[in-house]
Scaffold this active site. Structure first.
Site, PDB file in Angstrom:
ATOM      1  N   ASP A 251       7.808  -1.972  -0.321  1.00  0.00           N
ATOM      2  CA  ASP A 251       8.344  -3.312  -0.108  1.00  0.00           C
ATOM      3  C   ASP A 251       7.969  -4.231  -1.269  1.00  0.00           C
ATOM      4  OD1 ASP A 251       5.654  -3.637   0.478  1.00  0.00           O
ATOM      5  OD2 ASP A 251       5.975  -4.371   2.522  1.00  0.00           O
ATOM      6  N   SER A 252       7.202  -3.698  -2.230  1.00  0.00           N
ATOM      7  CA  SER A 252       6.958  -4.402  -3.491  1.00  0.00           C
ATOM      8  C   SER A 252       8.250  -4.706  -4.223  1.00  0.00           C
ATOM      9  CB  SER A 252       6.052  -3.553  -4.392  1.00  0.00           C
ATOM     10  OG  SER A 252       6.578  -2.238  -4.540  1.00  0.00           O
TER      11      SER A 252
ATOM     12  N   ASP B  10       8.457   2.289   2.934  1.00  0.00           N
ATOM     13  CA  ASP B  10       7.583   1.242   3.450  1.00  0.00           C
ATOM     14  C   ASP B  10       8.243   0.557   4.641  1.00  0.00           C
ATOM     15  OD1 ASP B  10       5.034   0.388   2.836  1.00  0.00           O
ATOM     16  OD2 ASP B  10       5.606  -0.553   0.953  1.00  0.00           O
TER      17      ASP B  10
ATOM     18  N   LYS C 226       5.514   4.295   5.776  1.00  0.00           N
ATOM     19  CA  LYS C 226       4.166   3.783   5.518  1.00  0.00           C
ATOM     20  C   LYS C 226       3.940   2.498   6.310  1.00  0.00           C
ATOM     21  CE  LYS C 226       2.887   1.762   1.568  1.00  0.00           C
ATOM     22  NZ  LYS C 226       2.354   0.453   2.050  1.00  0.00           N
TER      23      LYS C 226
ATOM     24  N   GLU D 169       0.985  -0.642   7.153  1.00  0.00           N
ATOM     25  CA  GLU D 169      -0.254  -1.321   6.797  1.00  0.00           C
ATOM     26  C   GLU D 169      -1.081  -1.605   8.049  1.00  0.00           C
ATOM     27  OE1 GLU D 169       0.284  -4.790   4.378  1.00  0.00           O
ATOM     28  OE2 GLU D 169       1.624  -3.786   2.961  1.00  0.00           O
TER      29      GLU D 169
ATOM     30  N   GLU E 225      -5.922   0.237  -1.106  1.00  0.00           N
ATOM     31  CA  GLU E 225      -5.546  -0.724  -2.152  1.00  0.00           C
ATOM     32  C   GLU E 225      -6.590  -1.825  -2.320  1.00  0.00           C
ATOM     33  OE1 GLU E 225      -1.933  -3.752  -3.534  1.00  0.00           O
ATOM     34  OE2 GLU E 225      -1.655  -2.476  -1.775  1.00  0.00           O
TER      35      GLU E 225
END
Length: 260
Positions: free
Chosen positions: A41-42, A80, A109, A111, A178
Protein backbone atom coordinates in the site's frame (compact mmCIF):
# COMPACT_ATOMS: atom_id res chain seq x y z
CA UNK A 1 9.19 -20.04 -7.78
CA UNK A 2 8.89 -19.84 -4.00
CA UNK A 3 6.01 -21.49 -2.16
CA UNK A 4 4.76 -21.20 1.41
CA UNK A 5 6.74 -24.33 2.22
CA UNK A 6 10.02 -23.16 0.68
CA UNK A 7 9.66 -19.72 2.26
CA UNK A 8 9.28 -21.27 5.71
CA UNK A 9 12.25 -23.57 5.06
CA UNK A 10 14.38 -20.51 4.23
CA UNK A 11 14.43 -19.59 7.93
CA UNK A 12 18.04 -19.17 8.95
CA UNK A 13 19.33 -19.96 5.44
CA UNK A 14 20.18 -17.64 2.52
CA UNK A 15 18.26 -14.40 3.22
CA UNK A 16 15.02 -13.95 1.30
CA UNK A 17 14.69 -11.01 -1.10
CA UNK A 18 11.47 -9.04 -1.42
CA UNK A 19 10.76 -5.96 -3.52
CA UNK A 20 7.56 -3.98 -4.06
CA UNK A 21 5.93 -3.58 -7.46
CA UNK A 22 2.76 -1.82 -8.55
CA UNK A 23 2.51 -2.43 -12.30
CA UNK A 24 3.06 -5.12 -14.88
CA UNK A 25 6.10 -3.50 -16.49
CA UNK A 26 8.30 -3.33 -13.41
CA UNK A 27 6.93 -6.62 -12.10
CA UNK A 28 8.13 -8.27 -15.31
CA UNK A 29 11.64 -6.94 -14.64
CA UNK A 30 11.59 -8.47 -11.17
CA UNK A 31 9.93 -11.73 -12.24
CA UNK A 32 11.88 -14.86 -11.36
CA UNK A 33 14.64 -12.78 -9.75
CA UNK A 34 13.45 -11.69 -6.32
CA UNK A 35 11.94 -14.36 -4.05
CA UNK A 36 8.73 -12.42 -3.44
CA UNK A 37 6.98 -9.32 -4.76
CA UNK A 38 4.90 -7.25 -2.36
CA UNK A 39 2.16 -5.11 -3.85
CA UNK A 40 2.48 -2.66 -1.00
CA UNK A 41 0.00 0.00 0.00
CA UNK A 42 3.13 2.17 -0.17
CA UNK A 43 1.97 2.71 -3.75
CA UNK A 44 -0.38 5.31 -2.31
CA UNK A 45 2.66 7.45 -1.56
CA UNK A 46 5.23 6.56 -4.23
CA UNK A 47 2.72 5.99 -7.06
CA UNK A 48 -0.18 8.31 -6.16
CA UNK A 49 1.77 11.03 -4.27
CA UNK A 50 -0.44 10.81 -1.17
CA UNK A 51 0.95 11.79 2.26
CA UNK A 52 0.48 8.30 3.74
CA UNK A 53 -0.93 4.85 2.93
CA UNK A 54 -4.30 5.29 4.61
CA UNK A 55 -6.46 6.29 1.64
CA UNK A 56 -5.50 3.27 -0.47
CA UNK A 57 -8.69 1.28 -1.13
CA UNK A 58 -9.22 -2.43 -1.64
CA UNK A 59 -10.19 -1.83 -5.28
CA UNK A 60 -6.94 0.09 -5.85
CA UNK A 61 -4.92 -2.73 -4.30
CA UNK A 62 -6.72 -5.36 -6.37
CA UNK A 63 -6.17 -3.33 -9.56
CA UNK A 64 -2.42 -3.08 -8.97
CA UNK A 65 -2.13 -6.67 -7.74
CA UNK A 66 -3.70 -7.90 -10.96
CA UNK A 67 -1.20 -5.88 -12.97
CA UNK A 68 1.72 -7.29 -10.98
CA UNK A 69 0.40 -10.85 -11.31
CA UNK A 70 0.26 -10.40 -15.07
CA UNK A 71 3.84 -9.16 -15.18
CA UNK A 72 5.36 -11.67 -12.76
CA UNK A 73 3.61 -15.02 -13.19
CA UNK A 74 6.62 -16.93 -11.86
CA UNK A 75 7.05 -15.06 -8.59
CA UNK A 76 5.34 -15.38 -5.20
CA UNK A 77 3.11 -12.29 -4.88
CA UNK A 78 1.64 -10.74 -1.74
CA UNK A 79 -1.14 -8.15 -1.66
CA UNK A 80 -1.15 -5.60 1.15
CA UNK A 81 -4.54 -5.41 2.83
CA UNK A 82 -5.24 -1.66 3.03
CA UNK A 83 -6.31 0.34 6.06
CA UNK A 84 -9.87 -0.30 7.23
CA UNK A 85 -10.37 -3.58 5.36
CA UNK A 86 -9.72 -6.00 8.24
CA UNK A 87 -11.09 -4.39 11.39
CA UNK A 88 -12.93 -7.58 12.37
CA UNK A 89 -12.87 -11.23 11.35
CA UNK A 90 -15.94 -11.10 9.11
CA UNK A 91 -14.74 -8.04 7.21
CA UNK A 92 -11.21 -9.42 6.90
CA UNK A 93 -12.40 -12.75 5.52
CA UNK A 94 -14.73 -11.07 3.05
CA UNK A 95 -12.07 -8.67 1.75
CA UNK A 96 -9.18 -11.14 1.70
CA UNK A 97 -11.42 -13.62 -0.12
CA UNK A 98 -12.11 -10.92 -2.70
CA UNK A 99 -8.37 -10.51 -3.23
CA UNK A 100 -8.04 -14.26 -3.80
CA UNK A 101 -11.06 -14.42 -6.08
CA UNK A 102 -10.14 -11.42 -8.24
CA UNK A 103 -6.34 -11.86 -8.44
CA UNK A 104 -3.83 -14.70 -8.50
CA UNK A 105 -1.92 -13.34 -5.49
CA UNK A 106 -0.51 -16.06 -3.28
CA UNK A 107 -0.97 -14.26 0.05
CA UNK A 108 -2.11 -11.10 1.80
CA UNK A 109 -0.25 -8.97 4.35
CA UNK A 110 -1.76 -7.59 7.54
CA UNK A 111 -0.31 -5.06 9.99
CA UNK A 112 -0.57 -5.75 13.72
CA UNK A 113 0.61 -8.07 16.45
CA UNK A 114 -1.31 -9.52 19.37
CA UNK A 115 -4.30 -7.27 18.67
CA UNK A 116 -4.63 -8.65 15.13
CA UNK A 117 -3.72 -12.29 15.78
CA UNK A 118 -7.36 -13.37 15.82
CA UNK A 119 -7.82 -11.75 12.40
CA UNK A 120 -4.84 -13.64 10.99
CA UNK A 121 -6.17 -16.85 12.55
CA UNK A 122 -9.57 -16.34 10.89
CA UNK A 123 -7.91 -16.00 7.49
CA UNK A 124 -5.47 -18.88 7.81
CA UNK A 125 -8.29 -21.09 9.10
CA UNK A 126 -10.03 -20.35 5.79
CA UNK A 127 -7.09 -21.19 3.51
CA UNK A 128 -5.81 -17.64 3.03
CA UNK A 129 -2.04 -17.31 3.44
CA UNK A 130 -0.99 -14.35 5.58
CA UNK A 131 2.25 -12.45 5.97
CA UNK A 132 2.33 -10.50 9.24
CA UNK A 133 3.79 -7.04 9.82
CA UNK A 134 4.98 -5.71 13.17
CA UNK A 135 7.15 -2.88 14.46
CA UNK A 136 6.72 0.44 12.72
CA UNK A 137 3.39 0.07 10.95
CA UNK A 138 2.53 2.76 8.35
CA UNK A 139 -1.22 2.26 8.80
CA UNK A 140 -0.80 3.39 12.43
CA UNK A 141 0.98 6.62 11.49
CA UNK A 142 -1.82 8.99 12.54
CA UNK A 143 -2.77 7.22 15.74
CA UNK A 144 0.87 7.01 16.84
CA UNK A 145 1.79 10.54 15.79
CA UNK A 146 4.32 9.67 13.11
CA UNK A 147 6.79 7.03 12.04
CA UNK A 148 8.38 5.92 15.30
CA UNK A 149 11.31 3.49 15.48
CA UNK A 150 10.51 0.55 17.73
CA UNK A 151 12.54 -1.67 20.05
CA UNK A 152 14.43 1.10 21.79
CA UNK A 153 13.60 -0.22 25.26
CA UNK A 154 13.50 -3.67 26.83
CA UNK A 155 9.79 -3.29 27.46
CA UNK A 156 9.06 -2.47 23.82
CA UNK A 157 11.33 -5.27 22.59
CA UNK A 158 9.47 -7.79 24.74
CA UNK A 159 6.17 -6.48 23.34
CA UNK A 160 7.43 -6.96 19.78
CA UNK A 161 8.56 -10.51 20.59
CA UNK A 162 5.10 -11.18 22.00
CA UNK A 163 3.58 -9.75 18.81
CA UNK A 164 5.77 -11.94 16.60
CA UNK A 165 4.91 -15.08 18.54
CA UNK A 166 1.20 -14.28 18.37
CA UNK A 167 1.38 -13.73 14.61
CA UNK A 168 3.26 -17.01 14.16
CA UNK A 169 0.80 -18.93 16.34
CA UNK A 170 -2.08 -17.50 14.29
CA UNK A 171 -0.66 -19.17 11.20
CA UNK A 172 1.32 -16.49 9.35
CA UNK A 173 4.08 -17.88 7.13
CA UNK A 174 6.42 -14.88 7.55
CA UNK A 175 6.59 -11.51 9.29
CA UNK A 176 7.71 -8.11 8.05
CA UNK A 177 9.67 -6.37 10.82
CA UNK A 178 9.82 -2.66 10.01
CA UNK A 179 11.63 0.23 11.67
CA UNK A 180 13.00 -1.77 14.59
CA UNK A 181 16.39 -1.42 16.28
CA UNK A 182 18.70 -4.11 14.96
CA UNK A 183 19.29 -5.71 18.37
CA UNK A 184 15.56 -6.05 18.92
CA UNK A 185 15.02 -7.37 15.39
CA UNK A 186 17.57 -10.13 16.03
CA UNK A 187 15.80 -11.16 19.21
CA UNK A 188 12.47 -11.20 17.37
CA UNK A 189 13.99 -13.32 14.60
CA UNK A 190 15.42 -15.78 17.13
CA UNK A 191 12.10 -16.01 18.96
CA UNK A 192 10.02 -17.36 16.06
CA UNK A 193 10.26 -20.31 13.67
CA UNK A 194 9.00 -18.44 10.61
CA UNK A 195 11.11 -16.04 8.52
CA UNK A 196 11.33 -12.38 9.42
CA UNK A 197 11.65 -9.89 6.57
CA UNK A 198 13.37 -6.71 7.66
CA UNK A 199 13.00 -3.15 6.44
CA UNK A 200 14.99 -0.70 8.49
CA UNK A 201 15.64 -3.50 10.99
CA UNK A 202 19.27 -4.40 10.48
CA UNK A 203 21.05 -7.40 9.03
CA UNK A 204 19.97 -10.23 11.35
CA UNK A 205 16.51 -10.88 9.93
CA UNK A 206 15.79 -13.76 7.54
CA UNK A 207 15.35 -11.44 4.55
CA UNK A 208 14.94 -7.87 3.38
CA UNK A 209 12.27 -5.83 1.58
CA UNK A 210 12.58 -2.44 -0.10
CA UNK A 211 10.21 -0.22 -2.06
CA UNK A 212 11.30 -0.40 -5.70
CA UNK A 213 11.20 3.36 -6.32
CA UNK A 214 13.42 3.96 -3.28
CA UNK A 215 15.88 1.20 -4.15
CA UNK A 216 16.19 2.27 -7.78
CA UNK A 217 16.42 5.98 -7.03
CA UNK A 218 13.18 7.17 -8.64
CA UNK A 219 11.71 8.71 -5.48
CA UNK A 220 13.45 12.05 -4.88
CA UNK A 221 11.52 13.79 -2.07
CA UNK A 222 13.56 12.10 0.65
CA UNK A 223 15.66 8.99 1.24
CA UNK A 224 15.02 6.99 4.41
CA UNK A 225 18.13 6.02 6.39
CA UNK A 226 17.57 2.32 5.71
CA UNK A 227 17.39 2.67 1.91
CA UNK A 228 20.41 1.89 -0.25
CA UNK A 229 20.07 3.24 -3.79
CA UNK A 230 21.19 0.69 -6.36
CA UNK A 231 20.45 2.99 -9.30
CA UNK A 232 20.11 6.74 -9.89
CA UNK A 233 16.90 6.10 -11.75
CA UNK A 234 15.50 9.63 -11.67
CA UNK A 235 18.70 11.12 -13.10
CA UNK A 236 18.86 8.50 -15.85
CA UNK A 237 15.27 9.16 -16.89
CA UNK A 238 15.66 12.94 -16.82
CA UNK A 239 18.84 12.75 -18.90
CA UNK A 240 17.16 10.46 -21.42
CA UNK A 241 14.16 12.80 -21.73
CA UNK A 242 16.49 15.80 -22.18
CA UNK A 243 18.31 13.93 -24.96
CA UNK A 244 15.01 13.07 -26.64
CA UNK A 245 13.83 16.67 -26.51
CA UNK A 246 17.13 17.92 -27.95
CA UNK A 247 17.05 15.35 -30.76
CA UNK A 248 13.48 16.27 -31.71
CA UNK A 249 14.05 20.01 -31.58
CA UNK A 250 17.23 19.79 -33.67
CA UNK A 251 15.63 17.26 -36.06
CA UNK A 252 18.17 14.59 -35.21
CA UNK A 253 15.25 12.28 -34.51
CA UNK A 254 13.79 10.49 -36.32
CA UNK A 255 16.55 9.61 -38.78
CA UNK A 256 16.04 7.29 -41.74
CA UNK A 257 16.78 4.37 -39.41
CA UNK A 258 13.55 5.07 -37.52
CA UNK A 259 11.41 5.97 -40.54
CA UNK A 260 9.13 3.70 -42.62
Amino acid sequence: MKTITSIKKAKGEIPLTVITAYDSLFASLFNNKTDMILVGDSLNMSFNNKPDTLSASLDIMIYHTNAVCQGAPDTFIICDMPFGTYTDEVMALKNASKVYQETTAHAVKIEGGTERAHIIQALTNNSIAVMGHIGLMPQYVRSEGGYIVRGKSEEDTLKLIEDAKAVEKAGAFAIVVEGVKSEAAKRITDAVNIPTIGIGAGNDTDGQVLVWSDMLGFFEEFQPKFVKKYLNGADLVKNAVDNYITDVQTRKFPTQEYTY
